[in-house]
Design a protein around this motif. Structure first.
Motif, PDB file in Angstrom:
ATOM      1  N   PRO A  28       0.826  -1.201   0.000  1.00 51.16           N
ATOM      2  CA  PRO A  28       0.000   0.000   0.000  1.00 51.16           C
ATOM      3  C   PRO A  28       0.865   1.258   0.000  1.00 51.16           C
ATOM      4  O   PRO A  28       2.027   1.232   0.412  1.00 51.16           O
ATOM      5  CB  PRO A  28      -0.810  -0.114   1.290  1.00 51.16           C
ATOM      6  N   ALA A  29       0.289   2.341  -0.470  1.00 49.39           N
ATOM      7  CA  ALA A  29       0.988   3.627  -0.459  1.00 49.39           C
ATOM      8  C   ALA A  29       1.285   4.012   0.994  1.00 49.39           C
ATOM      9  O   ALA A  29       0.546   3.631   1.904  1.00 49.39           O
ATOM     10  CB  ALA A  29       0.122   4.673  -1.137  1.00 49.39           C
ATOM     11  N   PRO A  30       2.363   4.764   1.235  1.00 48.83           N
ATOM     12  CA  PRO A  30       2.781   5.064   2.619  1.00 48.83           C
ATOM     13  C   PRO A  30       1.696   5.676   3.503  1.00 48.83           C
ATOM     14  O   PRO A  30       1.582   5.310   4.665  1.00 48.83           O
ATOM     15  CB  PRO A  30       3.940   6.041   2.428  1.00 48.83           C
ATOM     16  N   TYR A  31       0.893   6.599   2.978  1.00 54.40           N
ATOM     17  CA  TYR A  31      -0.129   7.229   3.813  1.00 54.40           C
ATOM     18  C   TYR A  31      -1.503   6.574   3.676  1.00 54.40           C
ATOM     19  O   TYR A  31      -2.500   7.146   4.074  1.00 54.40           O
ATOM     20  CB  TYR A  31      -0.239   8.722   3.501  1.00 54.40           C
ATOM     21  N   ALA A  32      -1.560   5.384   3.115  1.00 56.66           N
ATOM     22  CA  ALA A  32      -2.842   4.695   2.991  1.00 56.66           C
ATOM     23  C   ALA A  32      -3.397   4.321   4.361  1.00 56.66           C
ATOM     24  O   ALA A  32      -4.599   4.427   4.605  1.00 56.66           O
ATOM     25  CB  ALA A  32      -2.697   3.455   2.124  1.00 56.66           C
ATOM     26  N   TYR A  33      -2.536   3.911   5.262  1.00 60.43           N
ATOM     27  CA  TYR A  33      -2.962   3.467   6.596  1.00 60.43           C
ATOM     28  C   TYR A  33      -2.211   4.184   7.712  1.00 60.43           C
ATOM     29  O   TYR A  33      -2.330   3.822   8.866  1.00 60.43           O
ATOM     30  CB  TYR A  33      -2.778   1.954   6.730  1.00 60.43           C
ATOM     31  N   THR A  34      -1.412   5.202   7.382  1.00 60.31           N
ATOM     32  CA  THR A  34      -0.634   5.936   8.366  1.00 60.31           C
ATOM     33  C   THR A  34      -1.159   7.364   8.439  1.00 60.31           C
ATOM     34  O   THR A  34      -1.305   8.025   7.412  1.00 60.31           O
ATOM     35  CB  THR A  34       0.861   5.977   7.963  1.00 60.31           C
ATOM     36  N   GLN A  35      -1.419   7.834   9.641  1.00 61.06           N
ATOM     37  CA  GLN A  35      -1.932   9.184   9.803  1.00 61.06           C
ATOM     38  C   GLN A  35      -0.805  10.205   9.721  1.00 61.06           C
ATOM     39  O   GLN A  35       0.361   9.886   9.941  1.00 61.06           O
ATOM     40  CB  GLN A  35      -2.645   9.303  11.147  1.00 61.06           C
ATOM     41  N   LEU A  36      -1.182  11.444   9.435  1.00 56.57           N
ATOM     42  CA  LEU A  36      -0.226  12.540   9.426  1.00 56.57           C
ATOM     43  C   LEU A  36       0.185  12.867  10.854  1.00 56.57           C
ATOM     44  O   LEU A  36      -0.591  12.683  11.798  1.00 56.57           O
ATOM     45  CB  LEU A  36      -0.840  13.776   8.760  1.00 56.57           C
ATOM     46  N   GLU A  37       1.393  13.360  11.022  1.00 60.25           N
ATOM     47  CA  GLU A  37       1.889  13.677  12.362  1.00 60.25           C
ATOM     48  C   GLU A  37       1.167  14.873  12.969  1.00 60.25           C
ATOM     49  O   GLU A  37       0.960  14.926  14.173  1.00 60.25           O
ATOM     50  CB  GLU A  37       3.391  13.928  12.311  1.00 60.25           C
ATOM     51  N   ASP A  38       0.806  15.844  12.159  1.00 59.34           N
ATOM     52  CA  ASP A  38       0.110  17.032  12.638  1.00 59.34           C
ATOM     53  C   ASP A  38      -1.382  16.710  12.803  1.00 59.34           C
ATOM     54  O   ASP A  38      -2.070  16.419  11.826  1.00 59.34           O
ATOM     55  CB  ASP A  38       0.290  18.174  11.636  1.00 59.34           C
ATOM     56  N   PRO A  39      -1.894  16.753  14.049  1.00 57.92           N
ATOM     57  CA  PRO A  39      -3.311  16.391  14.264  1.00 57.92           C
ATOM     58  C   PRO A  39      -4.294  17.286  13.506  1.00 57.92           C
ATOM     59  O   PRO A  39      -5.330  16.808  13.054  1.00 57.92           O
ATOM     60  CB  PRO A  39      -3.507  16.543  15.774  1.00 57.92           C
ATOM     61  N   ALA A  40      -3.976  18.570  13.348  1.00 62.91           N
ATOM     62  CA  ALA A  40      -4.881  19.478  12.629  1.00 62.91           C
ATOM     63  C   ALA A  40      -4.967  19.086  11.155  1.00 62.91           C
ATOM     64  O   ALA A  40      -6.060  19.061  10.574  1.00 62.91           O
ATOM     65  CB  ALA A  40      -4.410  20.921  12.771  1.00 62.91           C
ATOM     66  N   LEU A  41      -3.832  18.767  10.550  1.00 60.46           N
ATOM     67  CA  LEU A  41      -3.832  18.345   9.143  1.00 60.46           C
ATOM     68  C   LEU A  41      -4.536  16.997   8.977  1.00 60.46           C
ATOM     69  O   LEU A  41      -5.259  16.786   8.004  1.00 60.46           O
ATOM     70  CB  LEU A  41      -2.406  18.271   8.598  1.00 60.46           C
ATOM     71  N   GLU A  42      -4.323  16.088   9.931  1.00 60.19           N
ATOM     72  CA  GLU A  42      -4.985  14.785   9.861  1.00 60.19           C
ATOM     73  C   GLU A  42      -6.495  14.943   9.972  1.00 60.19           C
ATOM     74  O   GLU A  42      -7.253  14.256   9.283  1.00 60.19           O
ATOM     75  CB  GLU A  42      -4.459  13.850  10.951  1.00 60.19           C
ATOM     76  N   ASP A  43      -6.959  15.865  10.832  1.00 57.54           N
ATOM     77  CA  ASP A  43      -8.400  16.113  10.947  1.00 57.54           C
ATOM     78  C   ASP A  43      -8.976  16.626   9.629  1.00 57.54           C
ATOM     79  O   ASP A  43     -10.057  16.203   9.214  1.00 57.54           O
ATOM     80  CB  ASP A  43      -8.685  17.119  12.065  1.00 57.54           C
ATOM     81  N   GLN A  44      -8.236  17.543   8.966  1.00 57.70           N
ATOM     82  CA  GLN A  44      -8.688  18.044   7.661  1.00 57.70           C
ATOM     83  C   GLN A  44      -8.756  16.901   6.648  1.00 57.70           C
ATOM     84  O   GLN A  44      -9.725  16.792   5.893  1.00 57.70           O
ATOM     85  CB  GLN A  44      -7.732  19.113   7.135  1.00 57.70           C
ATOM     86  N   ALA A  45      -7.733  16.065   6.647  1.00 56.14           N
ATOM     87  CA  ALA A  45      -7.683  14.949   5.694  1.00 56.14           C
ATOM     88  C   ALA A  45      -8.823  13.972   5.957  1.00 56.14           C
ATOM     89  O   ALA A  45      -9.514  13.546   5.022  1.00 56.14           O
ATOM     90  CB  ALA A  45      -6.332  14.242   5.784  1.00 56.14           C
ATOM     91  N   ARG A  46      -9.061  13.617   7.212  1.00 50.85           N
ATOM     92  CA  ARG A  46     -10.116  12.647   7.533  1.00 50.85           C
ATOM     93  C   ARG A  46     -11.498  13.206   7.202  1.00 50.85           C
ATOM     94  O   ARG A  46     -12.365  12.495   6.710  1.00 50.85           O
ATOM     95  CB  ARG A  46     -10.021  12.219   8.989  1.00 50.85           C
ATOM     96  N   GLU A  47     -11.696  14.491   7.480  1.00 54.00           N
ATOM     97  CA  GLU A  47     -12.981  15.108   7.157  1.00 54.00           C
ATOM     98  C   GLU A  47     -13.232  15.061   5.647  1.00 54.00           C
ATOM     99  O   GLU A  47     -14.330  14.742   5.203  1.00 54.00           O
ATOM    100  CB  GLU A  47     -12.984  16.557   7.652  1.00 54.00           C
ATOM    101  N   LEU A  48     -12.196  15.343   4.875  1.00 56.89           N
ATOM    102  CA  LEU A  48     -12.317  15.283   3.418  1.00 56.89           C
ATOM    103  C   LEU A  48     -12.539  13.849   2.943  1.00 56.89           C
ATOM    104  O   LEU A  48     -13.373  13.596   2.071  1.00 56.89           O
ATOM    105  CB  LEU A  48     -11.067  15.873   2.757  1.00 56.89           C
ATOM    106  N   MET A  49     -11.829  12.892   3.534  1.00 53.67           N
ATOM    107  CA  MET A  49     -11.945  11.496   3.107  1.00 53.67           C
ATOM    108  C   MET A  49     -13.352  10.942   3.322  1.00 53.67           C
ATOM    109  O   MET A  49     -13.798  10.072   2.579  1.00 53.67           O
ATOM    110  CB  MET A  49     -10.914  10.627   3.840  1.00 53.67           C
ATOM    111  N   HIS A  50     -14.069  11.452   4.318  1.00 57.42           N
ATOM    112  CA  HIS A  50     -15.437  10.986   4.558  1.00 57.42           C
ATOM    113  C   HIS A  50     -16.418  11.524   3.519  1.00 57.42           C
ATOM    114  O   HIS A  50     -17.541  11.030   3.425  1.00 57.42           O
ATOM    115  CB  HIS A  50     -15.900  11.361   5.968  1.00 57.42           C
TER     116      HIS A  50
END
Length: 145
Positions: free
Chosen positions: A25-47
């Motif tokens: 799998p691609a590196p960020y397929a199952y690994t979260q971003l280190e910055d919680p704010a950026l990860e929240d933006q990414a997860r919100e978009l992914m939904h």
């Protein structure tokens, strides 16, 4: 020898298709971003993005390799400084309007928004005409007696 040729042909035709599922799998397929704010933006978009292979799950919920690649793309682009709106537009330009659970009205999608309204108006018109006919007195009903 006659039977060996079709077997070899089938093996070489099936091999490339099965090799794609065995890729890591691609590196960020199952690994979260280190910055919680950026990860929240990414997860919100992914939904709000549809898995193109599953078609009923968001890329955040799907285990399909395609969804993993899309999660990787979302996280990579957000980590690189793109806004979620820019990432959404890039994915829509790449995969089409179907990838989004929040479709935009455009020259190609306006019928999807207009047709239900037209059908509701037609149904309301038919119902009003039928109800109006029931309330009218029939000819000869009030005469006589």
């Amino acid at each position: 020898m006659r039977f060996l040729l079709p077997i070899l042909a089938a093996f070489f035709l099936v091999q490339p298709a099965s090799a794609q599922d065995r890729m890591p799998p691609a590196p960020y397929a199952y690994t979260q971003l280190e910055d919680p704010a950026l990860e929240d933006q990414a997860r919100e978009l992914m939904h709000t993005l549809r898995c193109l292979k599953c078609q009923s799950q968001s890329i955040a919920d799907s285990d399909a390799p395609m969804a993993g690649d899309m999660r990787h793309q979302v996280r990579t682009r957000i980590a690189a400084g793109e806004s979620p709106a820019e990432v959404r537009e890039w994915l829509i330009s790449r995969y089409g309007d179907y990838v989004s659970y929040e479709p935009q009205v455009s020259s190609t999608t306006w019928p999807l928004f207009a047709i239900p309204v037209v059908l509701i108006l037609l149904a309301a018109g038919v119902l009003l005409r039928r109800v109006g006919r029931r309330d009218e007195p029939e000819a000869g009903e009030g005469e006589g007696a």
